[in-house]
Structure formats: C-alpha cells, structure tokens
Design an enzyme around this catalytic site. Sequence first.
Site, short mmCIF file in Angstrom:
data_model
loop_
_atom_site.label_atom_id
_atom_site.label_comp_id
_atom_site.label_asym_id
_atom_site.label_seq_id
_atom_site.Cartn_x
_atom_site.Cartn_y
_atom_site.Cartn_z
N TRP A 106 0.83 -1.22 0.00
CA TRP A 106 0.00 0.00 0.00
C TRP A 106 0.85 1.25 0.00
O TRP A 106 0.47 2.27 -0.58
CB TRP A 106 -1.01 -0.04 1.16
CG TRP A 106 -1.88 -1.24 0.99
CD1 TRP A 106 -1.87 -2.36 1.77
CD2 TRP A 106 -2.83 -1.48 -0.05
NE1 TRP A 106 -2.77 -3.29 1.27
CE2 TRP A 106 -3.37 -2.78 0.16
CE3 TRP A 106 -3.28 -0.74 -1.15
CZ2 TRP A 106 -4.32 -3.35 -0.70
CZ3 TRP A 106 -4.23 -1.29 -1.99
CH2 TRP A 106 -4.74 -2.58 -1.76
N ASP A 176 -2.01 6.70 6.12
CA ASP A 176 -3.06 5.82 5.60
C ASP A 176 -3.33 4.78 6.69
O ASP A 176 -2.52 3.90 6.94
CB ASP A 176 -2.57 5.14 4.32
CG ASP A 176 -3.57 4.10 3.79
OD1 ASP A 176 -4.61 3.87 4.44
OD2 ASP A 176 -3.29 3.51 2.73
N LYS A 200 -12.52 -1.98 6.15
CA LYS A 200 -11.86 -2.94 7.03
C LYS A 200 -12.43 -2.83 8.45
O LYS A 200 -13.01 -3.78 8.97
CB LYS A 200 -10.33 -2.74 7.04
CG LYS A 200 -9.67 -3.25 5.76
CD LYS A 200 -9.26 -2.14 4.86
CE LYS A 200 -8.25 -2.48 3.78
NZ LYS A 200 -8.42 -3.65 2.95
#
Lengths: 364, 364
Positions: A106, A176, A200
């Site tokens: 990511w 993030d 999530k």
Amino acid sequence: MKRRVFNFSAGPAALSKEVIQQAADEMMDWRGSGMSVMEMSHRGKEFTEILANAKADLRELMSIPDNYKILFMQGGAIAENAIVPMNLIGRKPQPATIDFINTGHWSVQSIEEAHKYAKVNIAASSEDAGFTYVPARDTWKLSQDAAYVHICTNETIGGVEFNYTPEVGDVPLVADMSSNILSRQIDVSKYAVIYAGAQKNIGPAGVTIVIVRDDMLGHAVPACPSAFDWKQVAEHDSMYNTPPTYPIYIAGLTFQWLKRIGGIAEIEKVNVAKAKLVYDYLDSTGFYINRVPVADRSRMNVPFVLRDESLNAKFLAEADANGLVQLKGHSSVGGMRASIYNAMPLEGVQDLVAFMKDFEKKYG
Amino acid sequence: MKRRVFNFSAGPAALSKEVIQQAADEMMDWRGSGMSVMEMSHRGKEFTEILANAKADLRELMSIPDNYKILFMQGGAIAENAIVPMNLIGRKPQPATIDFINTGHWSVQSIEEAHKYAKVNIAASSEDAGFTYVPARDTWKLSQDAAYVHICTNETIGGVEFNYTPEVGDVPLVADMSSNILSRQIDVSKYAVIYAGAQKNIGPAGVTIVIVRDDMLGHAVPACPSAFDWKQVAEHDSMYNTPPTYPIYIAGLTFQWLKRIGGIAEIEKVNVAKAKLVYDYLDSTGFYINRVPVADRSRMNVPFVLRDESLNAKFLAEADANGLVQLKGHSSVGGMRASIYNAMPLEGVQDLVAFMKDFEKKYG
C-alpha cells in the site's frame, strides 16, 4: 435457516453481527420514517441526524481534537493517493517533495501515484527484506523541506504494523490508516492528516474517512476536483457532492457498537488477545510459518504459509467447510491470511486456531 | 408495525419496495454465503458474480453496444464534472474547448468545474427564462473543434428534460443522465459518454455509472488521478480501487426488478402515465402553477408552486401526515417538487394528486 460464518476477508471485511442485524431490522422503515436510510434525502432531518451522530461518535471514540475536521469522502485510500498530494503540495513551492516510508504494497501504491504530483523521497524502506518489517525511526532519511511525511500504519499484505507514532518534528505527518483505524489507541494530535477506506474496520466499501487538521485545508492545487478539495468538503460538511449515505449510516452503527462495548481501549484489549492467540500458536509449530519479527507484527492481518505448500488448497477447502472463510492470501504473496479486524470476535480466532491445530495433526 | 410512505425526494430517492425487501431478507446471509454482501471481498466469487450480473443486466436493459464499457465509479455526477474533462480534453491540443448546453442548475455546476480544465463555450442557454425550457437544437452555436458537447438530459430543479437526442455530428456527445437514466428509451450509440449518479433511478448514493465508448478511453491528462482514469477503471473492470460493493449490489437488484417488469419500454409507459396525471391536474387549476412549456417538461421531477405561497408550510405538513413525504422544493427555487422516478408507483402519484385536489378544495 440463515447461517453466519467467520469471515477473515482482508476487506471488504466482516462487520459486527449486531450492526448487520440492526441494518436488516431498520431496512424497510428507519425509526418510523417509512423509508430505508438509502432512500432519504441527504439534506433531510433524518440523514442530517445520522451524519451528525456518526461524526460526534467518531470524534469521541478517537478523541479527535476540535481543530480537526472529519470528512466523509469517496474513492477509498487509492483515490486519496492522488487527493492527498493534490491537497497538500500547494503548501510548498512547486515541485514539492514528499517523504515516504515504504513498508509494503500500500505504501508502494501511494508512492507511485505521488509521482504524478511531486518529487518523491523514499526516506526509509523495508523492500530489502520483502517488506517484513517497519524501518526504525532512527534510520529514516527525511528531506529538509518536505510537504509532508507519509506512512501506512498497517500493511495488509505483508502483515506489518507501526507499533508507535513516529516523531517528525514540524513536518506534517500523513497516515493511511485504512486497515488499523479504531483498532488501537493513537494520539490524533501527532498527525496532520489521517485517512482510511471504511471497508476494514468501519463499514462498507464506498466511504473514506479523512481526519484533517485545520491548517492543512485551503492548499489544493488548481487541478484538484472540487469534490476532492478537503476545504470544499469541510465547508459543506461532507455534502459538496451527495455523500454515500448508506455506507455512512453503517459506519455510524459501527461507531455506536464500539462505544457500547467500551470504546477503543476495550477493543484494543480484544485485538491484542486475538493476535496473541494466533501468533503464539504460529510460533509453537514449524507446520505454519509467519516471517514478521515480533515487534512489527500486525494485529489486524496475519499472513502465514504452510511449510508444505501443496496442502494450501486442502487447507482452504476444509476451513471453508468449517465456516472459516476468505482465508486465502493475497495473490502477490500466496499462502494464507487471517484478517482479524475489530468485528472478528475472539471466538472466531479460537475456532481458527483450533482448526489449524486439527489440520496440523491430520497432515503434519 | 413498520410503515412505508410515498417518498418524493429528488435524490437520494425512493427505491422499489421489492428491492428494499430483498436487501433486508438477504442482509444476514446472502444466498447461503453466511455473509452480508457488504462483508464480501470484492475479488471473491460471490461479489464477482454480483458485479458481472449487474453489468450484463444494465447492458441488456439499455441495449448498450459492445464497443462501450460500463464502469462503476464513485463521487457522483459532481465528481464527474471534473473527471469527464480530465479524461476527454487530452483528445485535443491544449487548451481544449468544451461546448455546453446550459439548461439549469446541474449544467451550471458542470460548466463551473470545467473552467478548471478547458475553455468553455456556452453554445445555448435557457438562463434568460430562468431555465424553464430546453433550447432548440437549431439555435445552438457549437464551436468548430470542441473536445465534446455536454448536455444534462434532465434538470431536477427546473424540471426540464430533453425529449430528444440532439445530433452533433462527429463531436462526442456527453450526457449527465443522473436523473433520467433508465426512465425512457434512448439510443446509446448516439452518445460518446453517459454518466449518472445512482441515487435517483438506480440505487443508493455512492456509486456512479459511466457508459463510455471505447475510443474515449486513453486520453486522460497526466494530473487525472488513476482511480478516475476511465481507461484504468475499464482495464480493471471497475476494481482499480475497491468498488462500492453494497451500492452496486442494490443497483443490480434494481436492474433485475426492471427486467422483471418488462424493461425500459414498460417503465417508460408508467412514467408517461404518472407525469400526465400530475401535469394534467396542474394545467386544470390555477391553485398550483408549473411554468415549464409542455414539450420540455420533465417526466421525473415536477416542480410547482402554490399561487398563495403562504400555504406552503401547511401543504407540506398535511402531505407528510398523509404519508406523502419529501415534497419540499429545492431551496434555490422554493415551492414544491414531486420527484417521480421509476420506483414511484402510479399509486403514489394517484395519492398525491388526490391529496392536492383535497388541499385545493380546503384552501382554494
């Protein structure tokens, strides 16, 4: 007869059973309104209340200071990979520099997109070891005048997580937190911007939470679409464009559920216990292997491989038959992955470990 | 005891009762999966099937030719106001010119955002008459070499609608169809790009449908975020970023409902009947007023004012007490607005007209 499984998906991921049940109960008629939440005007009194409550509950849960705005946006973290630089590089002469800590998949995505808008400095990276650790703060080589420093606090594929908030002085710290927001106590005031796709730990895919300090607003570059200019979004209380009303409603139900069970302090204890259960077992056997050093292990995503990879398909099929689903690892690394976000109860992890032990007995 | 009202919201708007009921029934356990759709990995077999079916059903309903891609995006039409030029101006030398037909509030929004990216030519406008009509095609002053011509096929606030597809030669025709997509038969092949926020005729807010001809892909400017580059989105089958899975599922249920009742040809008949019922009554009385010429009247949004505006609050309160909700007009024009999208049954419009007649008798 409806069944419910234990769902270890990395995201979109399991939600609290209480949240889903409440959503089902309220689907046809939200509290006497005669409408589903998804049918309500976003400007009507019903949804205005839903949005205000969701914001207030999130602020309370994370102890978000008053000088931070909470925005509900769209596009997920992948869209924010462009939206963040478009909003922040205007603070510096062009071309601006962004410092990145590269801890995995990511981080790499954020870095690649940032190249469109700025100079990129990789201040630290664990790529040398296949992204299996978080580089220690004293190894970081930050720029002199970066627009901001970017970290991804939890990498879902490598299964590594920051177990601390790094000090970066006066440079804005941007995180993030898609895959570990609300899972552990953090000091929001140490961050300039926190963003997270909801799918999530918060709610359904389709809503992005952005928590942004007031001094980070108002620096968007001219090419930034108005709908993604944080200042516009903040001034319109997340209604510059029509917000994703139903995902926000579900996020709000999740916030209320977290408050009922005692907030982040309590869910963090459960998360620590769940992670300990899996990792202790992994460390006790050579049948399954996790390669992340203890200090950097993610509490949210536990990737592991079978020593004998030829058993992978059998493992997944038998797990599925036992109501333990979506355990397949990411295609880039293979093996297995147990994502054990907030909504995964301890019981689900106990069932998983019991199954893993049985499987080891049978085939080990 | 749950109640259901007739909901005349302009958007997010009423959905088919059958769709909402099915969503409630499937919430805890989608067809034996043991999960809600919002808990499923977007890459799992269950959601992959949901997405593929939604695409196939939409293609069938609208007879979308094979050389068009169907994209599920985020941000609504407001975000597309930036995303469309970012994807299309690259077809021409910079700065490119975009031709706009200005028919009201939503056209104006598109125009204002386009100024960030291109030169704007207002080829025709009904601003001179308060946006109460659609300028006839033979009055348009198109540019010599525009990147594209943009129209908004239905204006929800003014209540005006294109009752034809304009011929614009070889210049790509781009249409914001947010508020009348799927409500009437159109020839998709006459458009280069059609986009629509879902929250009127398709599903919940948070998903945007983009139908784009293949030759319009691959022209994005460098600053276009990857998540909003149609080519990237098309190549990843709407999974470049995590798609808004639950809103897409609801959109899919709506497509299936439309197919069951006979497709667009059939729903268009109902829409014509519903609109006729309201407009015929409006034309028969001076108690309520609609100012749009007959030919340009929207079948989807019927704005009207009471001759005696002091009765507005009473009208809304009594309508609400009769289960006819969200009839308040947009704040910029005042009065009332009945949005009667696909999901509003004829019965709801009959109830509305009966109530309006009663109200007129009482206060007229």
